[in-house]
Design an enzyme around this catalytic site. Structure first.
Site, mmCIF file in Angstrom:
data_model
loop_
_atom_site.group_PDB
_atom_site.id
_atom_site.type_symbol
_atom_site.label_atom_id
_atom_site.label_comp_id
_atom_site.label_asym_id
_atom_site.label_seq_id
_atom_site.Cartn_x
_atom_site.Cartn_y
_atom_site.Cartn_z
ATOM 1 N N TYR A 1 -5.725 21.969 52.093
ATOM 2 C CA TYR A 1 -5.200 23.130 51.487
ATOM 3 C C TYR A 1 -6.546 23.956 51.474
ATOM 4 C CZ TYR A 1 -3.138 26.578 48.626
ATOM 5 O OH TYR A 1 -2.436 27.808 48.072
ATOM 6 N N LYS B 1 -7.059 27.634 53.370
ATOM 7 C CA LYS B 1 -7.122 28.859 52.825
ATOM 8 C C LYS B 1 -8.386 29.539 52.750
ATOM 9 C CE LYS B 1 -2.995 29.251 51.057
ATOM 10 N NZ LYS B 1 -2.175 30.536 51.628
#
Length: 253
Positions: free
Chosen positions: A154, A158
């Site tokens: 993640y 991002k």
């Protein structure tokens, strides 16, 4: 009084729930016409129906390059143009440290969060250039700026969105297209709720997350959607390649 994005057409991915759905509602209230996409067809159609005739829903997988071409074609047929792209579709990390996460899980998170953003910009930007410019808004995260143990995929996805945004902003600025990223803190959304529910110590984790925000609470979707309206509007006309951090002080601690 005309709305802040009156006359604009916005395409929002991940619009069936959470930040995508709330952004759709806020943009609609400020006068935009909307093309909403999501894999969750029933929920996405319900959001479009709630908004009314100014909203169109299309079932869409953001990792499908051919699907992006169809979405752009349909949007142009219905509304004539696309002025705003909100790349909101994303998935949370399935958790687990680097040495335990599977490559399959890694690739799934990267494909949706990062590849989907890449494909969206590449599909929509030519249409924006053709019709005189536009604003692309990519949903990153505070975890694209600071790390969190147990969420390597993640954080990588991002962080990738952050730098992809800056690179693309430099390329598209001469063509009249602005590209900015939004970095929410932990927000009261179904995604965050699901992560906490799946954790063995969900209540303790929630308390820990709240303590990391200087304002002593999690955010609510409207607070992120308000930032998206700003970036979609002409109020942000001198912003490109910027990071709009809306995190209750998380990254200030």
């Amino acid at each position: 009084m005309a709305g802040r994005v009156a006359g604009k057409v916005a395409l929002i991915t991940g619009a069936a729930s959470g930040l995508g759905a709330e952004s759709a509602r806020r943009l609609a209230r400020e006068g935009a016409s909307l093309v909403l996409t999501d894999m969750a067809a029933e929920a996405g159609a319900a959001v479009a129906a709630e908004i009314g005739s100014q909203a169109l829903f299309i079932a869409h997988d953001v990792t499908d390059e051919a699907g992006w071409a169809e979405v752009v074609r349909t949007a142009r047929e219905r509304f004539g143009r696309i002025d705003v792209l909100v790349n909101s579709a994303g998935v949370a990390s399935e958790g687990g440290p680097l040495l335990e996460i599977s490559f399959e899980s890694w690739r799934r998170i990267l494909s949706i969060n990062l590849d989907g953003t890449f494909l969206g910009m590449r599909a929509v930007a030519p249409s924006m250039v053709e019709t005189g410019g536009g604003s692309i808004i990519n949903l990153s995260s505070i975890l694209g700026k600071v790390g969190l143990p147990g969420a390597p995929a993640y954080c990588a996805s991002k962080g990738g969105v952050l730098m992809l945004t800056k690179s693309t902003a430099l390329e598209l600025a001469p063509l009249g297209v602005r590209v900015n990223s939004v970095h929410p803190g932990f927000i009261e959304t179904p995604m965050v709720a699901n992560v906490l529910h799946a954790a063995e110590n969900g209540n303790e984790m929630r308390d820990m997350l709240i303590s990391r925000h200087a304002m002593g609470r999690l955010g609510v979707p409207r607070e992120i959607a308000d930032g998206i309206v700003f970036l979609a509007s002409d109020e942000s006309s001198f912003m490109t390649g910027a990071e709009l951090v809306i995190d209750g002080g998380y990254t200030a601690i």
